[in-house]
Each structure stands twice: as C-alpha cells, then as structure tokens.
Write a protein that holds these residues in place. Structure first.
Motif, PDB file in Angstrom:
ATOM      1  N   VAL A  89     -16.676  29.940 -44.852  1.00 27.97           N
ATOM      2  CA  VAL A  89     -16.293  28.940 -43.862  1.00 27.97           C
ATOM      3  C   VAL A  89     -15.039  29.357 -43.097  1.00 27.97           C
ATOM      4  CG1 VAL A  89     -15.547  26.557 -43.526  1.00 27.97           C
ATOM      5  CG2 VAL A  89     -17.400  27.072 -45.118  1.00 27.97           C
ATOM      6  N   GLN A  90     -13.988  29.738 -43.797  1.00 29.68           N
ATOM      7  CA  GLN A  90     -12.730  30.044 -43.123  1.00 29.68           C
ATOM      8  C   GLN A  90     -12.837  31.265 -42.219  1.00 29.68           C
ATOM      9  OE1 GLN A  90     -10.323  27.961 -43.091  1.00 29.68           O
ATOM     10  NE2 GLN A  90     -11.342  26.625 -44.563  1.00 29.68           N
ATOM     11  N   ARG A  91     -13.533  32.291 -42.705  1.00 27.42           N
ATOM     12  CA  ARG A  91     -13.693  33.500 -41.898  1.00 27.42           C
ATOM     13  C   ARG A  91     -14.548  33.216 -40.658  1.00 27.42           C
ATOM     14  NH1 ARG A  91     -15.621  38.621 -45.153  1.00 27.42           N
ATOM     15  NH2 ARG A  91     -13.646  38.073 -46.187  1.00 27.42           N
ATOM     16  N   SER A  92     -15.636  32.483 -40.843  1.00 30.48           N
ATOM     17  CA  SER A  92     -16.503  32.147 -39.710  1.00 30.48           C
ATOM     18  C   SER A  92     -15.784  31.236 -38.733  1.00 30.48           C
ATOM     19  CB  SER A  92     -17.774  31.467 -40.215  1.00 30.48           C
ATOM     20  OG  SER A  92     -18.483  32.304 -41.102  1.00 30.48           O
ATOM     21  N   GLN A  93     -15.023  30.287 -39.263  1.00 33.68           N
ATOM     22  CA  GLN A  93     -14.267  29.381 -38.410  1.00 33.68           C
ATOM     23  C   GLN A  93     -13.262  30.152 -37.562  1.00 33.68           C
ATOM     24  OE1 GLN A  93     -11.316  26.520 -40.147  1.00 33.68           O
ATOM     25  NE2 GLN A  93     -12.893  25.020 -39.604  1.00 33.68           N
ATOM     26  N   ALA A  94     -12.553  31.098 -38.173  1.00 37.01           N
ATOM     27  CA  ALA A  94     -11.574  31.889 -37.433  1.00 37.01           C
ATOM     28  C   ALA A  94     -12.243  32.736 -36.354  1.00 37.01           C
ATOM     29  CB  ALA A  94     -10.797  32.785 -38.397  1.00 37.01           C
ATOM     30  N   ALA A  95     -13.384  33.358 -36.689  1.00 36.89           N
ATOM     31  CA  ALA A  95     -14.085  34.188 -35.706  1.00 36.89           C
ATOM     32  C   ALA A  95     -14.563  33.362 -34.523  1.00 36.89           C
ATOM     33  CB  ALA A  95     -15.260  34.895 -36.372  1.00 36.89           C
ATOM     34  N   LEU A  96     -15.126  32.186 -34.793  1.00 41.57           N
ATOM     35  CA  LEU A  96     -15.613  31.333 -33.714  1.00 41.57           C
ATOM     36  C   LEU A  96     -14.468  30.794 -32.866  1.00 41.57           C
ATOM     37  CD1 LEU A  96     -18.397  29.487 -35.708  1.00 41.57           C
ATOM     38  CD2 LEU A  96     -18.761  30.832 -33.634  1.00 41.57           C
ATOM     39  N   LEU A  97     -13.346  30.478 -33.495  1.00 43.22           N
ATOM     40  CA  LEU A  97     -12.195  30.006 -32.725  1.00 43.22           C
ATOM     41  C   LEU A  97     -11.647  31.106 -31.818  1.00 43.22           C
ATOM     42  CD1 LEU A  97     -10.237  27.812 -35.311  1.00 43.22           C
ATOM     43  CD2 LEU A  97     -11.395  27.043 -33.228  1.00 43.22           C
ATOM     44  N   VAL A  98     -11.659  32.340 -32.302  1.00 45.24           N
ATOM     45  CA  VAL A  98     -11.216  33.461 -31.460  1.00 45.24           C
ATOM     46  C   VAL A  98     -12.117  33.590 -30.235  1.00 45.24           C
ATOM     47  CG1 VAL A  98     -11.023  35.968 -31.348  1.00 45.24           C
ATOM     48  CG2 VAL A  98     -10.060  34.742 -33.282  1.00 45.24           C
ATOM     49  N   VAL A  99     -13.428  33.457 -30.448  1.00 45.30           N
ATOM     50  CA  VAL A  99     -14.366  33.536 -29.326  1.00 45.30           C
ATOM     51  C   VAL A  99     -14.115  32.396 -28.341  1.00 45.30           C
ATOM     52  CG1 VAL A  99     -16.799  33.340 -28.680  1.00 45.30           C
ATOM     53  CG2 VAL A  99     -16.143  34.754 -30.633  1.00 45.30           C
ATOM     54  N   ALA A 100     -13.927  31.177 -28.854  1.00 44.34           N
ATOM     55  CA  ALA A 100     -13.694  30.024 -27.985  1.00 44.34           C
ATOM     56  C   ALA A 100     -12.395  30.170 -27.198  1.00 44.34           C
ATOM     57  CB  ALA A 100     -13.671  28.742 -28.817  1.00 44.34           C
ATOM     58  N   VAL A 101     -11.349  30.627 -27.866  1.00 45.08           N
ATOM     59  CA  VAL A 101     -10.060  30.803 -27.181  1.00 45.08           C
ATOM     60  C   VAL A 101     -10.162  31.888 -26.121  1.00 45.08           C
ATOM     61  CG1 VAL A 101      -7.668  31.546 -27.500  1.00 45.08           C
ATOM     62  CG2 VAL A 101      -8.695  29.946 -29.113  1.00 45.08           C
ATOM     63  N   ALA A 102     -10.873  32.972 -26.433  1.00 47.22           N
ATOM     64  CA  ALA A 102     -11.019  34.054 -25.454  1.00 47.22           C
ATOM     65  C   ALA A 102     -11.774  33.571 -24.219  1.00 47.22           C
ATOM     66  CB  ALA A 102     -11.743  35.230 -26.095  1.00 47.22           C
ATOM     67  N   LEU A 103     -12.829  32.801 -24.410  1.00 47.03           N
ATOM     68  CA  LEU A 103     -13.587  32.277 -23.269  1.00 47.03           C
ATOM     69  C   LEU A 103     -12.725  31.338 -22.421  1.00 47.03           C
ATOM     70  CD1 LEU A 103     -17.018  31.568 -25.002  1.00 47.03           C
ATOM     71  CD2 LEU A 103     -16.633  33.166 -23.117  1.00 47.03           C
ATOM     72  N   ALA A 104     -12.010  30.435 -23.077  1.00 48.04           N
ATOM     73  CA  ALA A 104     -11.152  29.504 -22.341  1.00 48.04           C
ATOM     74  C   ALA A 104     -10.025  30.245 -21.636  1.00 48.04           C
ATOM     75  CB  ALA A 104     -10.587  28.450 -23.288  1.00 48.04           C
ATOM     76  N   ALA A 105      -9.472  31.265 -22.292  1.00 48.61           N
ATOM     77  CA  ALA A 105      -8.362  32.020 -21.696  1.00 48.61           C
ATOM     78  C   ALA A 105      -8.813  32.784 -20.458  1.00 48.61           C
ATOM     79  CB  ALA A 105      -7.786  32.985 -22.731  1.00 48.61           C
ATOM     80  N   VAL A 106      -9.972  33.420 -20.535  1.00 48.69           N
ATOM     81  CA  VAL A 106     -10.479  34.168 -19.386  1.00 48.69           C
ATOM     82  C   VAL A 106     -10.774  33.230 -18.221  1.00 48.69           C
ATOM     83  CG1 VAL A 106     -12.439  35.522 -18.550  1.00 48.69           C
ATOM     84  CG2 VAL A 106     -11.376  36.094 -20.721  1.00 48.69           C
ATOM     85  N   ALA A 107     -11.418  32.100 -18.514  1.00 46.18           N
ATOM     86  CA  ALA A 107     -11.729  31.137 -17.454  1.00 46.18           C
ATOM     87  C   ALA A 107     -10.461  30.606 -16.800  1.00 46.18           C
ATOM     88  CB  ALA A 107     -12.557  29.989 -18.028  1.00 46.18           C
ATOM     89  N   THR A 108      -9.461  30.284 -17.608  1.00 47.12           N
ATOM     90  CA  THR A 108      -8.212  29.750 -17.064  1.00 47.12           C
ATOM     91  C   THR A 108      -7.444  30.813 -16.292  1.00 47.12           C
ATOM     92  OG1 THR A 108      -8.087  28.241 -18.945  1.00 47.12           O
ATOM     93  CG2 THR A 108      -6.082  28.531 -17.653  1.00 47.12           C
TER      94      THR A 108
END
Length: 362
Positions: free
Chosen positions: A262-281
């Motif tokens: 759970v923790q590893r998957s959660q961290a990986a998915l959060l990194v993907v979400a942050v990267a997408l939001a960061a690029v868009a912004t």
C-alpha cells in the motif's frame, strides 16, 4: 441428471462477462464504453469549434478537412500555426489535471481531494510568482531563474508535495490526514503569494496576476510536444498501476490482502499525480477546479464507484477546451481560461460539500 451426461448445460457464474487478452483481463462494461465514446465525441466537437471560431471563422467540416491535410493555404496557416497549438495545449492540460485529480481522490477516498485543494498547485504558483516578482535576486530564486517560470513551477509543486507527504506520514499516510494537511499548506501558500504580490512593483504584479489566472494565450508547438510526451508517459503509468489503484480504493486492509504494497503504491501514484499537475500548471498556470470537478463528473456519467481514469482525462480535456471557447469567443472581452473554470468549479465544489455534509448527517 446422470454424472456421465455430457449434454449438461454449462455452469455460469453470476457477474459481468470477462474479457481476456493474454495475461491481461478486464470486465466488459458496454454502457461505460459507450459513455466514454460519447465524451470523446463531445471533446472532438468542442475541439473543432474552438479552432474554428475567431477573426477568420471556419466551419467544423473545414477544420476537419484541414486536420486531415486539406484546405487552402490560409486555412492551414490559421489552423495549424495559430489555433491548433492552443487547443491541443488546453486538451492536454485538462487531461493531465483530471488524471491527477482522479488519482488523488482515489487514494484519499475523498471527493474533495485534488491538487488545487491539497496545495500542490499553489506551491507551483509560489515558486513561479517568486521568480517573476524577485527577478532572480537571492540564491534560491537565482537557481529557479535558471529553470525559467515553467521549471520553477514544477520545482515548487514537487517541494510542496514532499512537504505535505512528510507532515502526513505517521507510520503510513492516511487519506483524511493528507487532505487536512494539504488544505493547511494551501492556505499558507496563498498567504505567501499575497505577500509577494503586495511587495512587488505594479509591472511584476500584472505579469504574476496574469499567470495566476491560468491562460492558454501564446501557446506554441514548443509547449505542445513536451506536455504531450509527459501526458502519454504518465498516463500510461497510471493505467499500468490501475490494479493497485483499484485495490487501494477498497481500503488498506483489503489492498494488502490482494498482495498490494500500500505505502509503496501510494507513493508511486502520488508522484505520478504531482508530476501531471506540475506539468499542467507550469504550462498554463493554475487552472482551477478542473482536477476537482472532472473526475467527479466522469464518475457520475459512467456510474462508476470511483473516478475512472480514461473518462476523467477526456472530461478534463473537454472542460478546458470548452472553457477556452467560452473565454475567447462568447464573452464580450477575452478572459483567461482559468477564470471561466473557476466560475464553473466554485458552484460544483459547494455541491460536493453539501452532498458530503448530508451523507455525514445521515
């Protein structure tokens, strides 16, 4: 019936029919597929309308003809050089924000969790505004100046996300704690942006304020290709992690019983979400409420228990492209697209809060 009777009917298990292709398997959902195709058609219609409207108007068939390689020389110039980069940038930015919102809402199991509510978008804004206002003075800002406004926004988003994750960590990351800490960080970021604007000159304030509203004006092909590459790569990564995401939607204990870290998957998915939001912004500025509203609209359209990734991406792209069409052509004065999305997203946020309050009361 005899045990040796080979004419016995095949035993069927209740449930949805499965679709298998090699090691890949999924459940057939014809209604969801049809709705997703409908959203795709709506996006294409808005896309063509957005390209066709302007000082040199073009009909939808004319736009499609140019996109397929036809049309006159002036039509090809207007479409491919002037309007297509802006429309594509809007669609990619909307898709990136929507996928980021779908991931964060699924991880936290909270409809109000999105990059703009959690403070990731405002963290990007702090770095970008600091670079615009301070103009490279100081060591930290000087380092950001080497990256430019877009690069500074990405750094600010990742630093803010890391700060939120560290503060939310307590033997693991729990959804509600992550949301509450994100809201607090977001409030501090907004206050910091206000202080930077108050201490700046009027010229820098004007530049910073334009960036803060979120705009697609001036989008070029040099912006389209990097965003396209990031969205394709990270979108594919999100789909590859979709099993883990679906498992975590059932709760931590259930996900662990299915073999998910759970923790590893959660961290990986959060990194993907942050990267997408960061690029868009970094490309268009903080376009508000798309990451919040698009997954919830897609969820209601497809009648899915959780925000669907593909339908969310298409819905987010349609929201941004449609809002840009409204901002450019329908209103008396052309406005940044972020103003239109915020005007539409504010009432939707109130709706989600009222619904959540009623559910808690019941």
């Amino acid at each position: 019936m005899s045990a040796l009777d080979t004419t016995a009917p095949e035993t069927r298990v209740a449930g949805r029919p499965a679709f298998r292709l090699g090691r890949f398997s999924t459940v057939r959902r014809p209604a969801r597929v049809l709705i997703t195709l409908g959203v795709t058609a709506a996006l294409f219609l808005l896309f063509c309308l957005n390209i066709g409207r302007g000082d040199y108007p073009l009909s939808i068939p004319d736009v499609v003809n140019v996109l397929l390689g036809g049309g006159s020389r002036i039509e090809r110039f207007v479409v491919t050089e002037l309007r297509l980069p802006r429309a594509l940038t809007g669609a990619l930015v909307g898709a990136a924000l929507a996928v980021a919102g779908a991931v964060t809402q699924s991880i936290t199991r909270n409809a109000l969790a999105s990059p703009d509510i959690l403070g990731i978008t405002s963290g990007a804004s702090v770095a970008a505004v600091a670079l615009i206002v301070l103009g490279g003075s100081g060591t930290a800002v000087g380092l950001l100046a080497t990256l430019g406004t877009s690069g500074a926004a990405m750094v600010g988003a990742f630093l803010t996300a890391a700060l939120i994750y560290v503060f939310a960590w307590r033997g693991g990351v729990e959804g509600m704690r992550l949301v509450l800490i994100g809201i607090a960080i977001n409030a501090m970021n907004i206050a910091l942006i206000g202080w930077l604007l108050v201490s700046a000159t009027i010229t820098d304030v004007t530049r910073a304020q334009l960036w803060l509203t979120g705009t697609l004006a001036g989008a070029t092909w040099t912006q389209v290709w990097p965003v396209l590459a990031v969205v394709v790569v990270l979108g594919t990564a999100t789909l590859a992690l979709s099993f883990r995401l679906n498992a975590m939607r059932l709760g931590g204990d259930t996900a662990r019983s299915l073999g998910v870290n759970v923790q590893r998957s959660q961290a990986a998915l959060l990194v993907v979400a942050v990267a997408l939001a960061a690029v868009a912004t970094s490309v268009a500025g903080p376009i508000g409420f798309v990451a919040l509203a698009a997954p919830q609209i897609a969820l209601r359209l497809t009648r899915s228990p959780e925000p669907p990734v593909v339908a969310s991406a298409l819905t987010g792209a349609a929201i941004v492209v449609g809002s840009d069409l409204v901002a450019r052509t329908i209103l008396p004065v052309e406005l940044p697209v972020g103003i239109v999305t915020s005007a539409l997203g504010g009432p939707f946020l109130l709706y989600l809060m009222i619904k959540a309050n009623r559910k808690a009361s019941v």
